[in-house]
Design an enzyme around this catalytic site. Structure first.
Site, PDB file in Angstrom:
ATOM      1  N   SER A  72       0.853  -1.185   0.000  1.00  0.00           N
ATOM      2  CA  SER A  72       0.000   0.000   0.000  1.00  0.00           C
ATOM      3  C   SER A  72       0.888   1.234   0.000  1.00  0.00           C
ATOM      4  CB  SER A  72      -0.911  -0.002   1.223  1.00  0.00           C
ATOM      5  OG  SER A  72      -1.874   1.028   1.131  1.00  0.00           O
ATOM      6  N   CYS A  88      -7.355   0.617  30.440  1.00  0.00           N
ATOM      7  CA  CYS A  88      -7.646   1.598  31.478  1.00  0.00           C
ATOM      8  C   CYS A  88      -8.910   2.394  31.171  1.00  0.00           C
ATOM      9  CB  CYS A  88      -6.482   2.584  31.609  1.00  0.00           C
ATOM     10  SG  CYS A  88      -4.841   1.854  31.552  1.00  0.00           S
TER      11      CYS A  88
END
Length: 392
Positions: A198, A328
């Site tokens: 890509s 978290c």
């Protein structure tokens, strides 16, 4: 000060690439399928680009097909192989790119295939012994295992995998989106069946990619139209993207050794600076801390959780662009981190470098991280306790 350190996601256009593609926005605007002078001019540019990519990879121009990017190329490789060769079993891993996993999942939902996941060690490396057992039980399998992981940087031994593929009459596709332009390839010596690239991963334009299809294969097209790309991929070609892709690849391989050395030093420098940053409890995911076993431009770091929220978001507010996932917060960890027995209870941040990054930027990033943790009340107590335990 803005710092971009998310080059595994996309890279800045190289100035030489911009210069190369500008004429195709103005004077050279024709449709490459047209037979008049305007069409022939851009058709010649596409042919030249194809030859350039083939020469760099030591392949034949007839083996290079241009696409809209790696995702389309991945879909073409996997779906094309399954349909063309009546594949009913695919081996992959749980840390592949979503473009691979979702394509395989769709075929599994349709009842086309059964999927086996090869075992990984604690750092995310492929268990070749288990892979061979899977192939022995299911000859004529499609193997889809990436060359370089986009999150933790792990490099896979594609030579060893191809030998197993040959032994068990299997087909081997490797996702090289992160390694094309950063690793040397000689496809006459690394005879994979399919690989992809890509442009925007190596300082080329977005919306342009390619698939290499080994000349012994001819797979079913997925997009039908006017017979472009030798009937493999219909649709008017993205001329500016293709020209830019070839130029970006040319520049990348011209400067590959020098860039490899520079980016390696950036990665080593960041590891050394983090070690003396005063932020304790840092560790590294996968093989990303290794220069030998991972891509030199990717460093995936586990940090203690902040009460202030995501470290990625805190850095973003300071103008520092990185990426990651966190146990978290509501972000959640990535599927790659979830698949590994690593620091799921911490925030995992990917720093990915390019030739345009500097050592001063690394200094700025590490200082910013140290300041964020020093200002966080809970992690400050954690850091103090950690220092006490280290000294006693």
């Amino acid at each position: 000060m803005e710092i971009y350190c998310d080059n595994a996601a996309t890279t800045a256009l190289d100035p030489e690439v911009i210069e190369a593609i500008l004429p195709f926005f103005t004077a050279s605007f024709g449709n490459p399928s047209s037979t008049h002078w305007a069409g022939r001019r851009v058709k010649d540019a596409i042919d030249h680009a194809r030859k350039t990519v083939a020469k760099i990879l030591n392949a034949s121009p007839d083996e290079i097909y241009f696409t809209s990017g790696a995702t389309e190329a991945i879909n073409l490789a996997i779906s094309g192989a399954i349909r063309t060769y009546d594949i009913n079993h695919v081996v992959t891993s749980k840390i592949e790119h979503k473009a691979v996993l979702q394509t395989i999942l769709q075929h599994e939902k349709s009842g086309d295939i059964e999927t086996s996941f090869v075992k990984l060690d604690e750092r995310g490396n492929v268990d070749l012994y288990h892979l061979e057992n899977l192939l022995r039980a299911n000859p004529r399998t499609l193997i889809s295992l990436m060359h370089g992981n986009n999150e933790i940087g792990n490099l896979t031994d594609i030579q060893a995998i191809y030998k197993l593929a040959q032994r068990y009459n299997s087909i081997f596709f490797t996702d090289t989106t992160q390694t094309i332009g950063k690793q040397w390839f000689d496809l006459s010596q690394t005879p994979v069946d399919f690989l992809v690239g890509s442009a925007h991963k190596f300082h080329g334009p977005k919306g342009a990619g390619f698939i290499y299809i080994n000349k012994k294969h001819r797979i079913e097209a997925q997009i039908f139209g006017g017979g472009q790309e030798k009937g493999q991929r219909g649709g008017t070609e993205n001329v500016t993207g293709i020209v830019g892709l070839a130029k970006a690849l040319e520049v990348a391989y011209r400067d590959l050794d020098a860039n490899h050395i520079k980016v390696s030093k950036l990665k080593q420098y960041m590891v050394s600076k983090l070690a003396i940053s005063g932020v304790h409890g840092i560790c590294y995911n996968g093989e990303s801390h290794s220069l030998e076993n991972s891509l030199v431009n990717i460093l995936n770091v586990s940090f203690p959780c902040l009460t202030a929220g995501s470290l990625v978001k805190c850095l973003d507010k300071l103008g520092i662009a990185v990426s990651g996932g966190s146990a978290c917060s509501s972000q959640g960890s990535s599927h790659v981190i979830t698949a590994l027995p690593c620091q799921k209870d911490k925030e995992n941040v990917r720093f990915s470098f390019s030739k345009f990054n500097t050592f001063d930027e690394i200094d700025h990033i590490v200082q910013a991280i140290a300041d964020i943790y020093n200002a966080d009340p809970v992690t400050q107590k954690y850091q103090s306790r950690f220092r006490f335990e280290l000294t006693h």
